[in-house]
Design an enzyme around this catalytic site. Structure first.
Site, PDB file in Angstrom:
ATOM      1  N   GLU A  20     -44.144  -5.792 -50.165  1.00 31.67           N
ATOM      2  CA  GLU A  20     -44.985  -6.315 -51.229  1.00 31.67           C
ATOM      3  C   GLU A  20     -44.580  -5.736 -52.576  1.00 31.67           C
ATOM      4  O   GLU A  20     -44.435  -4.521 -52.719  1.00 31.67           O
ATOM      5  CB  GLU A  20     -46.453  -5.953 -50.959  1.00 31.67           C
ATOM      6  CG  GLU A  20     -46.984  -6.494 -49.654  1.00 31.67           C
ATOM      7  CD  GLU A  20     -48.423  -6.087 -49.373  1.00 31.67           C
ATOM      8  OE1 GLU A  20     -48.924  -6.404 -48.286  1.00 31.67           O
ATOM      9  OE2 GLU A  20     -49.056  -5.449 -50.258  1.00 31.67           O
TER      10      GLU A  20
ATOM     11  N   LYS B 279     -40.589  -7.504 -44.401  1.00 32.29           N
ATOM     12  CA  LYS B 279     -41.366  -7.995 -45.539  1.00 32.29           C
ATOM     13  C   LYS B 279     -41.962  -6.828 -46.301  1.00 32.29           C
ATOM     14  O   LYS B 279     -42.504  -5.902 -45.699  1.00 32.29           O
ATOM     15  CB  LYS B 279     -42.485  -8.935 -45.081  1.00 32.29           C
ATOM     16  CG  LYS B 279     -43.313  -9.509 -46.250  1.00 32.29           C
ATOM     17  CD  LYS B 279     -44.270 -10.607 -45.795  1.00 32.29           C
ATOM     18  CE  LYS B 279     -45.512 -10.050 -45.142  1.00 32.29           C
ATOM     19  NZ  LYS B 279     -46.377  -9.286 -46.097  1.00 32.29           N
TER      20      LYS B 279
ATOM     21  N   ASP C 154     -43.702  -6.400 -41.245  1.00 23.23           N
ATOM     22  CA  ASP C 154     -44.178  -5.799 -42.487  1.00 23.23           C
ATOM     23  C   ASP C 154     -43.713  -4.356 -42.617  1.00 23.23           C
ATOM     24  O   ASP C 154     -43.688  -3.602 -41.636  1.00 23.23           O
ATOM     25  CB  ASP C 154     -45.706  -5.803 -42.527  1.00 23.23           C
ATOM     26  CG  ASP C 154     -46.279  -6.951 -43.328  1.00 23.23           C
ATOM     27  OD1 ASP C 154     -45.558  -7.506 -44.180  1.00 23.23           O
ATOM     28  OD2 ASP C 154     -47.456  -7.291 -43.114  1.00 23.23           O
TER      29      ASP C 154
ATOM     30  N   GLU D 119     -49.461 -15.158 -52.014  1.00 19.60           N
ATOM     31  CA  GLU D 119     -50.830 -15.095 -51.509  1.00 19.60           C
ATOM     32  C   GLU D 119     -51.855 -15.207 -52.625  1.00 19.60           C
ATOM     33  O   GLU D 119     -51.738 -14.533 -53.655  1.00 19.60           O
ATOM     34  CB  GLU D 119     -51.049 -13.786 -50.733  1.00 19.60           C
ATOM     35  CG  GLU D 119     -52.447 -13.668 -50.150  1.00 19.60           C
ATOM     36  CD  GLU D 119     -52.599 -12.519 -49.173  1.00 19.60           C
ATOM     37  OE1 GLU D 119     -53.733 -12.305 -48.703  1.00 19.60           O
ATOM     38  OE2 GLU D 119     -51.598 -11.839 -48.869  1.00 19.60           O
TER      39      GLU D 119
ATOM     40  N   SER E 246     -51.675  -6.601 -41.261  1.00 20.42           N
ATOM     41  CA  SER E 246     -53.014  -7.130 -41.004  1.00 20.42           C
ATOM     42  C   SER E 246     -53.545  -6.684 -39.649  1.00 20.42           C
ATOM     43  O   SER E 246     -54.752  -6.794 -39.388  1.00 20.42           O
ATOM     44  CB  SER E 246     -52.998  -8.659 -41.066  1.00 20.42           C
ATOM     45  OG  SER E 246     -51.993  -9.190 -40.213  1.00 20.42           O
TER      46      SER E 246
END
Length: 271
Positions: free
Chosen positions: A122, A120, A92, A189, A54
């Site tokens: 996704e 982390k 991330d 999320e 982010s």
């Protein structure tokens, strides 16, 4: 500088997060990108600091997280780690850095050598072999399901996931697959509250929600969002904790309290 001194509280570790889940204590996570904020967030009692991609949005002005590089995440991870926070440092894995298990491991090693204590990534079922490969090599993994921002173009935008029966079933499969592969934490999320509650009920590992309701094991927000620093329309799942507070420290402390006592997120922040 005194604000970079170590805090007196005990370190938050991966096993500590599991113990918090089992004890019913909520986990408060925030994104963080530098040493000064790392020290402040740690002082406020934040349990985990996420060096999120982010940063592409809030620091670089990008419209998506896709341009963020591994070197950039490693740089900001090192900045956060220099504050020596007691909070668990999670970094991330940027877009394109975990296409194969071998690539994922090499890139995760770089982040951990920069100061990350967990990485982390996704994805869902398709990512299970990669997660297993990492965990077998002593890399703690936080998985991220639901609205995964790196898939923005595949989704056709930033859209709530799991709204259909088939979509909900897939997210349940994805979540179980991540746990079974060895992930020790799961970020969920932008998904319906009832679905996130069911995932949390079915899993043994802690779940961290962002736009996923109050029944998760904890919550995460982008630091800039919870401080009211967002251009344009405020995302539904965001609360501006800076309102009515005399300082950033007080705002972060208010966030931690609200997560811990279950008053955040409220119904107005969920789907």
């Amino acid at each position: 500088m005194t604000y970079l001194q170590e805090t007196s509280r005990s370190a938050v570790t991966v096993p500590k997060l599991m113990a918090m889940r089992e004890a019913g204590e909520k986990i408060a996570m925030l994104t963080c990108y530098d040493a000064s904020f790392a020290a402040l967030l740690d002082r406020a009692g934040v349990d985990s600091l996420l060096i999120g991609d982010s940063l592409g949005n809030v620091l670089q002005g990008q419209s998506t997280t896709l341009p963020v590089t591994l070197d950039e995440i490693a740089y900001h991870t090192a900045c956060v780690a220099r504050a020596k926070p007691s909070a668990l440092i999670v970094s991330d894995m940027p877009f394109g850095t975990y296409g194969t298990p071998a690539d994922a491991y090499a890139n995760a090693v770089k982040l951990m050598q920069s100061g990350a204590q967990m990485i982390k990534l996704e994805g869902g079922e398709w990512l299970a072999d990669t997660v297993r490969f990492l965990v077998e090599r002593s890399v703690p993994v936080c998985a991220h399901v639901g609205l995964t921002p790196q898939s923005v173009h595949a989704f056709g935008g930033f859209k709530v996931q799991g709204k259909t029966e088939s979509g909900a079933a897939q997210l349940l499969r994805d979540s179980r697959a991540m746990q079974d592969a060895g992930a020790q934490l799961l970020v969920m999320e932008a998904m319906p509250t009832q679905l996130a509650a069911e995932v949390t009920k079915q899993l043994r590992i802690p779940t961290i929600g962002i736009g996923a309701g109050v029944d998760c094991s904890g919550q995460v927000l982008v630091l800039h969002d919870m401080l009211g620093i967002f251009p344009g329309k405020r995302p539904r799942f965001v609360k501006d904790f800076m309102q009515g507070q005399p300082s950033i420290l007080a705002a972060v402390e208010a966030y931690v309290r609200a997560v811990k006592d279950g008053t955040f997120p409220g119904p107005e922040h969920t789907f």
